[in-house]
Scaffold this active site. Structure first.
Site, PDB file in Angstrom:
ATOM      1  N   HIS A  68      25.242  30.569  57.529  1.00 11.64           N
ATOM      2  CA  HIS A  68      26.486  31.203  57.081  1.00 11.64           C
ATOM      3  C   HIS A  68      27.086  32.102  58.159  1.00 11.64           C
ATOM      4  O   HIS A  68      28.303  32.251  58.230  1.00 11.64           O
ATOM      5  CB  HIS A  68      26.250  31.955  55.761  1.00 11.64           C
ATOM      6  CG  HIS A  68      25.871  31.022  54.645  1.00 11.64           C
ATOM      7  ND1 HIS A  68      25.037  31.359  53.619  1.00 11.64           N
ATOM      8  CD2 HIS A  68      26.216  29.713  54.413  1.00 11.64           C
ATOM      9  CE1 HIS A  68      24.886  30.320  52.799  1.00 11.64           C
ATOM     10  NE2 HIS A  68      25.587  29.313  53.270  1.00 11.64           N
ATOM     11  N   HIS A 110      27.736  18.958  50.930  1.00 12.41           N
ATOM     12  CA  HIS A 110      26.602  19.315  50.063  1.00 12.41           C
ATOM     13  C   HIS A 110      26.788  20.779  49.684  1.00 12.41           C
ATOM     14  O   HIS A 110      26.244  21.678  50.325  1.00 12.41           O
ATOM     15  CB  HIS A 110      25.282  19.112  50.793  1.00 12.41           C
ATOM     16  CG  HIS A 110      25.014  17.690  51.161  1.00 12.41           C
ATOM     17  ND1 HIS A 110      25.708  17.022  52.136  1.00 12.41           N
ATOM     18  CD2 HIS A 110      24.119  16.792  50.656  1.00 12.41           C
ATOM     19  CE1 HIS A 110      25.255  15.776  52.226  1.00 12.41           C
ATOM     20  NE2 HIS A 110      24.287  15.613  51.339  1.00 12.41           N
ATOM     21  N   SER A 141      28.058  28.369  50.915  1.00 13.49           N
ATOM     22  CA  SER A 141      29.060  27.948  51.912  1.00 13.49           C
ATOM     23  C   SER A 141      30.451  27.760  51.276  1.00 13.49           C
ATOM     24  O   SER A 141      31.463  28.122  51.907  1.00 13.49           O
ATOM     25  CB  SER A 141      28.604  26.675  52.619  1.00 13.49           C
ATOM     26  OG  SER A 141      28.154  25.707  51.694  1.00 13.49           O
ATOM     27  N   GLU A 197      29.144  17.821  45.388  1.00  9.78           N
ATOM     28  CA  GLU A 197      27.816  18.218  44.915  1.00  9.78           C
ATOM     29  C   GLU A 197      27.372  17.186  43.891  1.00  9.78           C
ATOM     30  O   GLU A 197      28.176  16.721  43.087  1.00  9.78           O
ATOM     31  CB  GLU A 197      27.878  19.630  44.299  1.00  9.78           C
ATOM     32  CG  GLU A 197      26.614  20.111  43.615  1.00  9.78           C
ATOM     33  CD  GLU A 197      25.352  20.046  44.476  1.00  9.78           C
ATOM     34  OE1 GLU A 197      25.367  20.544  45.622  1.00  9.78           O
ATOM     35  OE2 GLU A 197      24.352  19.482  44.006  1.00  9.78           O
ATOM     36  N   GLY A 200      28.336  13.313  48.978  1.00  9.14           N
ATOM     37  CA  GLY A 200      29.109  13.887  50.082  1.00  9.14           C
ATOM     38  C   GLY A 200      29.142  12.989  51.304  1.00  9.14           C
ATOM     39  O   GLY A 200      30.152  12.919  52.012  1.00  9.14           O
ATOM     40  N   ASP A 218      25.150  19.678  54.952  1.00  9.62           N
ATOM     41  CA  ASP A 218      24.014  20.561  54.677  1.00  9.62           C
ATOM     42  C   ASP A 218      23.134  19.979  53.569  1.00  9.62           C
ATOM     43  O   ASP A 218      22.991  20.569  52.500  1.00  9.62           O
ATOM     44  CB  ASP A 218      24.604  21.937  54.267  1.00  9.62           C
ATOM     45  CG  ASP A 218      23.545  22.961  53.969  1.00  9.62           C
ATOM     46  OD1 ASP A 218      22.402  22.798  54.430  1.00  9.62           O
ATOM     47  OD2 ASP A 218      23.871  23.942  53.270  1.00  9.62           O
TER      48      ASP A 218
HETATM   49  N1  SAM Z   1      25.843  24.202  51.493  1.00  3.62           N
HETATM   50  C1  SAM Z   1      25.252  25.083  50.491  1.00  3.62           C
HETATM   51  C2  SAM Z   1      25.335  26.503  50.988  1.00  3.62           C
HETATM   52  O1  SAM Z   1      25.214  26.734  52.207  1.00  3.62           O
HETATM   53  O2  SAM Z   1      25.542  27.390  50.175  1.00  3.62           O
HETATM   54  C3  SAM Z   1      23.826  24.724  50.174  1.00  3.62           C
HETATM   55  C4  SAM Z   1      23.590  23.272  49.884  1.00  3.62           C
HETATM   56  S1  SAM Z   1      21.952  22.820  49.499  1.00  3.62           S
HETATM   57  C5  SAM Z   1      21.101  22.977  51.009  1.00  3.62           C
HETATM   58  C6  SAM Z   1      22.122  21.091  49.355  1.00  3.62           C
HETATM   59  C7  SAM Z   1      22.841  20.621  48.098  1.00  3.62           C
HETATM   60  O3  SAM Z   1      23.162  19.247  48.237  1.00  3.62           O
HETATM   61  C8  SAM Z   1      22.036  20.718  46.802  1.00  3.62           C
HETATM   62  O4  SAM Z   1      22.739  21.500  45.890  1.00  3.62           O
HETATM   63  C9  SAM Z   1      21.903  19.277  46.314  1.00  3.62           C
HETATM   64  O5  SAM Z   1      21.965  19.160  44.910  1.00  3.62           O
HETATM   65  C10 SAM Z   1      23.088  18.628  46.950  1.00  3.62           C
HETATM   66  N2  SAM Z   1      23.009  17.183  47.223  1.00  3.62           N
HETATM   67  C11 SAM Z   1      21.912  16.436  47.497  1.00  3.62           C
HETATM   68  N3  SAM Z   1      22.286  15.181  47.858  1.00  3.62           N
HETATM   69  C12 SAM Z   1      23.650  15.152  47.812  1.00  3.62           C
HETATM   70  C13 SAM Z   1      24.631  14.168  48.143  1.00  3.62           C
HETATM   71  N4  SAM Z   1      24.278  12.954  48.574  1.00  3.62           N
HETATM   72  N5  SAM Z   1      25.940  14.492  48.004  1.00  3.62           N
HETATM   73  C14 SAM Z   1      26.315  15.733  47.577  1.00  3.62           C
HETATM   74  N6  SAM Z   1      25.431  16.709  47.281  1.00  3.62           N
HETATM   75  C15 SAM Z   1      24.118  16.425  47.404  1.00  3.62           C
END
Ligand code: SAM
Length: 301
Positions: free
Chosen positions: A19, A42, A100, A118, A157, A177
């Site tokens: 971040h 993500h 994020s 998400e 995503g 991410d």
């Molecule tokens: N970017 C966020 C932040 O910095 O606050 C944190 C994201 S976390 C590391 C990863 C997220 O991706 C999870 O909430 C998960 O459910 C989601 N996720 C997993 N596979 C995904 C996909 N193919 N497309 C979208 N989201 C996905």
């Protein structure tokens, strides 16, 4: 498939690195008047309660943002990031932490666009609720454009990225991410970025990863470095030696394609301080490297 919940990890050392860098990428995008599209492939839940069940159970934020909270000697880009979180916690107690999507929302302007993806059924619900709540805080006059400004989608995503590129304004920041619990994520990152660069070669791409001794990670980084025709910056932060049982995340990294030219200097100035501030033992260290990928396509492993 849906075991990962970011709420357990919100505000940990990996979020601090991610971040802090993200805030600077967003600041850079706002330097020019032209609209920017930020795509968060993500997104997670968008906002987190550090006194909620999940974050307080893991306590990971205590070794992350909490270590910076009372410090008076923050280097400029750390202060910028911590300042954003201080605004969310006006009484001075560290309770709320931005994901994020919230960082991007706070630093975006009327003309900018935010596209959030998400897949987790509970986190997409929270993400929608959090953004509905944020929209209520906007004066009614400015609310009309919000539907266009922020779009939250329950979708993959990686797969959704291609349809959005290039953005109409030709200015864009793409944060990738994934949780990497599924080892295919390493491969999906390279495939998605390789495709995205053919559609939108001038975009800024920020890829987060956990620092784990996995061949898939080494392969991902070496393949990213061979994607054609782009400047890159790679920063990693290890907060300590790997634990004997191999449990617990001890480091993370950000790989940025087409970074702002100021970022390397900013990180050179701040990473020694940040590494010390977050160090858990004498194994703490950071790496920072920059480069340019070859002009021709060579993605072989
Ligand atoms: N970017 C966020 C932040 O910095 O606050 C944190 C994201 S976390 C590391 C990863 C997220 O991706 C999870 O909430 C998960 O459910 C989601 N996720 C997993 N596979 C995904 C996909 N193919 N497309 C979208 N989201 C996905």
């Amino acid at each position: 498939m849906f075991s990962y919940r970011h709420a357990f990890h919100a505000g940990n050392h990996a979020d601090v690195l991610k971040h802090m860098v993200l805030v600077q990428l967003l600041r850079h995008m706002a330097l020019k008047e032209a609209a920017c599209m930020t795509i968060d492939t993500h997104a997670g839940a968008g906002l987190y309660a550090l006194d909620g069940n999940q974050a307080s159970k893991s306590g990971e934020f205590k070794e992350g943002i909490a270590r910076l909270w009372q410090r008076q000697d923050l280097p400029a880009i750390v202060a910028d990031y911590v300042g954003l979180i201080k605004k969310m916690n006006p009484d001075g107690k560290l309770r709320h932490y931005p994901g994020s999507p919230y960082c991007a929302y706070q630093l975006s302007r009327e003309q900018d666009r935010l596209r959030l993806f998400e897949l987790h059924p509970s986190d997409i619900k929270l993400l929608n609720e959090n953004f509905q709540h944020l929209a209520q805080q906007v004066p009614p006059k400015s609310r009309a454009g919000r539907g266009k400004r922020v779009m939250v989608q329950r979708d993959d995503g990686f797969a959704s990225l291609r349809a959005l590129l290039p953005p109409p304004s030709r200015r864009g920041l793409i944060l990738i991410d994934p949780p990497y619990e599924d080892k295919n994520d390493y491969r999906h990152v390279v495939t998605a970025v390789a495709d995205a660069l053919t559609r939108f070669p001038t975009g800024t791409y920020a890829i987060w990863y956990p620092l784990l001794p996995r061949p898939e990670l080494r392969q991902m980084l070496s393949r990213l470095k061979r994607l054609p025709g782009a400047e890159w910056l790679h920063v990693s932060l290890r907060v300590g030696k790997p634990s004997p049982d191999g449990l617990g995340l001890r480091g993370s990294g950000m790989y940025i394609i087409n970074p702002p030219w100021t970022l390397a200097t900013q990180l050179k100035e701040s990473m020694p301080w940040l590494t010390q501030a977050l160090a858990q033992d004498e194994g703490a260290e950071f790496t920072l490297e920059t480069g340019t990928t070859p002009a021709s396509r060579d993605e072989r492993d």
